[in-house]
Design a protein around this motif. Structure first.
Motif, mmCIF file in Angstrom:
data_model
loop_
_atom_site.group_PDB
_atom_site.id
_atom_site.type_symbol
_atom_site.label_atom_id
_atom_site.label_comp_id
_atom_site.label_asym_id
_atom_site.label_seq_id
_atom_site.Cartn_x
_atom_site.Cartn_y
_atom_site.Cartn_z
ATOM 1 N N SER A 1 0.833 -1.210 0.000
ATOM 2 C CA SER A 1 0.000 0.000 0.000
ATOM 3 C C SER A 1 0.866 1.258 0.000
ATOM 4 O O SER A 1 0.521 2.251 -0.650
ATOM 5 C CB SER A 1 -0.978 0.001 1.168
ATOM 6 O OG SER A 1 -0.292 -0.107 2.395
ATOM 7 N N ALA A 2 1.987 1.232 0.685
ATOM 8 C CA ALA A 2 2.899 2.383 0.668
ATOM 9 C C ALA A 2 3.507 2.552 -0.714
ATOM 10 O O ALA A 2 3.590 3.672 -1.236
ATOM 11 C CB ALA A 2 3.991 2.209 1.715
ATOM 12 N N ALA A 3 3.942 1.448 -1.318
ATOM 13 C CA ALA A 3 4.511 1.509 -2.669
ATOM 14 C C ALA A 3 3.473 2.012 -3.663
ATOM 15 O O ALA A 3 3.784 2.820 -4.549
ATOM 16 C CB ALA A 3 5.035 0.136 -3.082
ATOM 17 N N LEU A 4 2.247 1.558 -3.507
ATOM 18 C CA LEU A 4 1.169 2.007 -4.393
ATOM 19 C C LEU A 4 0.933 3.502 -4.223
ATOM 20 O O LEU A 4 0.818 4.232 -5.221
ATOM 21 C CB LEU A 4 -0.116 1.230 -4.107
ATOM 22 C CG LEU A 4 -1.334 1.636 -4.937
ATOM 23 C CD1 LEU A 4 -1.095 1.377 -6.427
ATOM 24 C CD2 LEU A 4 -2.573 0.896 -4.447
ATOM 25 N N ALA A 5 0.871 3.966 -2.994
ATOM 26 C CA ALA A 5 0.645 5.395 -2.743
ATOM 27 C C ALA A 5 1.754 6.245 -3.356
ATOM 28 O O ALA A 5 1.489 7.280 -3.980
ATOM 29 C CB ALA A 5 0.536 5.650 -1.238
ATOM 30 N N TYR B 1 -0.039 7.196 -18.326
ATOM 31 C CA TYR B 1 0.082 7.264 -16.869
ATOM 32 C C TYR B 1 -1.198 6.766 -16.196
ATOM 33 O O TYR B 1 -1.143 6.075 -15.179
ATOM 34 C CB TYR B 1 0.385 8.681 -16.389
ATOM 35 C CG TYR B 1 1.721 9.234 -16.809
ATOM 36 C CD1 TYR B 1 2.809 8.417 -17.105
ATOM 37 C CD2 TYR B 1 1.916 10.606 -16.920
ATOM 38 C CE1 TYR B 1 4.033 8.937 -17.491
ATOM 39 C CE2 TYR B 1 3.142 11.137 -17.303
ATOM 40 C CZ TYR B 1 4.187 10.299 -17.588
ATOM 41 O OH TYR B 1 5.399 10.830 -17.975
ATOM 42 N N ALA B 2 -2.340 7.118 -16.759
ATOM 43 C CA ALA B 2 -3.618 6.633 -16.209
ATOM 44 C C ALA B 2 -3.698 5.112 -16.321
ATOM 45 O O ALA B 2 -4.146 4.432 -15.381
ATOM 46 C CB ALA B 2 -4.784 7.293 -16.935
ATOM 47 N N LEU C 1 -3.065 -0.342 -9.531
ATOM 48 C CA LEU C 1 -4.216 -0.501 -8.630
ATOM 49 C C LEU C 1 -4.778 -1.917 -8.722
ATOM 50 O O LEU C 1 -5.161 -2.507 -7.710
ATOM 51 C CB LEU C 1 -5.299 0.527 -8.967
ATOM 52 C CG LEU C 1 -5.017 1.957 -8.525
ATOM 53 C CD1 LEU C 1 -5.931 2.933 -9.255
ATOM 54 C CD2 LEU C 1 -5.177 2.078 -7.009
ATOM 55 N N SER C 2 -4.810 -2.456 -9.915
ATOM 56 C CA SER C 2 -5.303 -3.823 -10.093
ATOM 57 C C SER C 2 -4.364 -4.831 -9.434
ATOM 58 O O SER C 2 -4.797 -5.705 -8.680
ATOM 59 C CB SER C 2 -5.453 -4.134 -11.582
ATOM 60 O OG SER C 2 -5.900 -5.460 -11.759
ATOM 61 N N VAL D 1 -6.695 -3.261 -5.335
ATOM 62 C CA VAL D 1 -7.688 -2.196 -5.175
ATOM 63 C C VAL D 1 -8.750 -2.325 -6.266
ATOM 64 O O VAL D 1 -9.937 -2.154 -6.012
ATOM 65 C CB VAL D 1 -7.029 -0.804 -5.211
ATOM 66 C CG1 VAL D 1 -8.058 0.305 -5.153
ATOM 67 C CG2 VAL D 1 -6.012 -0.673 -4.074
ATOM 68 N N LEU D 2 -8.307 -2.633 -7.476
ATOM 69 C CA LEU D 2 -9.206 -2.944 -8.583
ATOM 70 C C LEU D 2 -9.158 -4.450 -8.822
ATOM 71 O O LEU D 2 -8.179 -5.103 -8.453
ATOM 72 C CB LEU D 2 -8.786 -2.195 -9.853
ATOM 73 C CG LEU D 2 -8.879 -0.670 -9.830
ATOM 74 C CD1 LEU D 2 -8.360 -0.085 -11.137
ATOM 75 C CD2 LEU D 2 -10.304 -0.216 -9.578
ATOM 76 N N PRO D 3 -10.164 -5.011 -9.467
ATOM 77 C CA PRO D 3 -10.157 -6.453 -9.718
ATOM 78 C C PRO D 3 -9.004 -6.888 -10.630
ATOM 79 O O PRO D 3 -8.484 -6.099 -11.415
ATOM 80 C CB PRO D 3 -11.495 -6.700 -10.429
ATOM 81 C CG PRO D 3 -12.310 -5.481 -10.245
ATOM 82 C CD PRO D 3 -11.373 -4.356 -9.931
ATOM 83 N N GLY D 4 -8.624 -8.151 -10.501
ATOM 84 C CA GLY D 4 -7.668 -8.747 -11.417
ATOM 85 C C GLY D 4 -6.268 -8.927 -10.877
ATOM 86 O O GLY D 4 -5.348 -9.201 -11.648
ATOM 87 N N SER D 5 -6.078 -8.811 -9.581
ATOM 88 C CA SER D 5 -4.715 -8.834 -9.038
ATOM 89 C C SER D 5 -3.962 -10.125 -9.322
ATOM 90 O O SER D 5 -2.744 -10.119 -9.416
ATOM 91 C CB SER D 5 -4.731 -8.564 -7.538
ATOM 92 O OG SER D 5 -5.399 -9.607 -6.861
ATOM 93 N N VAL D 6 -4.670 -11.239 -9.465
ATOM 94 C CA VAL D 6 -4.001 -12.513 -9.735
ATOM 95 C C VAL D 6 -4.147 -12.946 -11.194
ATOM 96 O O VAL D 6 -3.708 -14.034 -11.555
ATOM 97 C CB VAL D 6 -4.500 -13.633 -8.788
ATOM 98 C CG1 VAL D 6 -4.114 -13.335 -7.356
ATOM 99 C CG2 VAL D 6 -5.991 -13.832 -8.928
#
Length: 125
Positions: A3-7, A56-57, A64-65, A69-74
């Protein structure tokens, strides 16, 4: 840690997007983008900056995925694309170190390093 890396990654991507929007609208910050050849970007480079903001978006959505935070992390595509993004940021460090523009070197090299490290942390988790 993720979460820190994401932020951090999202903050840097947002800052870069703001910079690109400023040069799109003709503000004289061209010394820190696109090789630093122009204070005010010509039309073709403003188009490039527009594409950069869109990318960038997409990078943010991917991170995020992968972070859940968004679906699809795996999802295999998300995992592979996150590693590709890490490689892109790592290679961009080299390009930013090698630029002739000292303003770009001192601005974009640290941003690339931070994005590479943050993306690595996200990819590994």
């Amino acid at each position: 840690m993720t979460s820190a890396a994401l932020a951090v990654a999202l903050a840097v991507l947002c800052a870069l997007a703001v910079l690109q929007v400023l040069v799109i609208f003709g503000l004289p910050f061209g010394a820190v983008v696109w090789g630093g050849q122009h204070r005010v970007l010509p039309g073709r480079l403003r188009l490039g900056s527009t594409v950069a903001v869109i990318l960038y978006a997409g990078f943010a959505a991917l991170l995020l995925s992968r972070s859940g935070v968004l679906p699809g992390s795996v999802n295999a595509a998300v995992i592979v694309l996150t590693w590709v993004l890490f490689a892109f940021f790592a290679v961009s460090v080299v390009g930013n170190v090698a630029t002739r523009s000292s303003a770009e070197r001192w601005t974009m090299t640290p941003a690339s390093v931070v994005l590479a490290v943050a993306t690595f942390v996200i990819a590994v988790e």
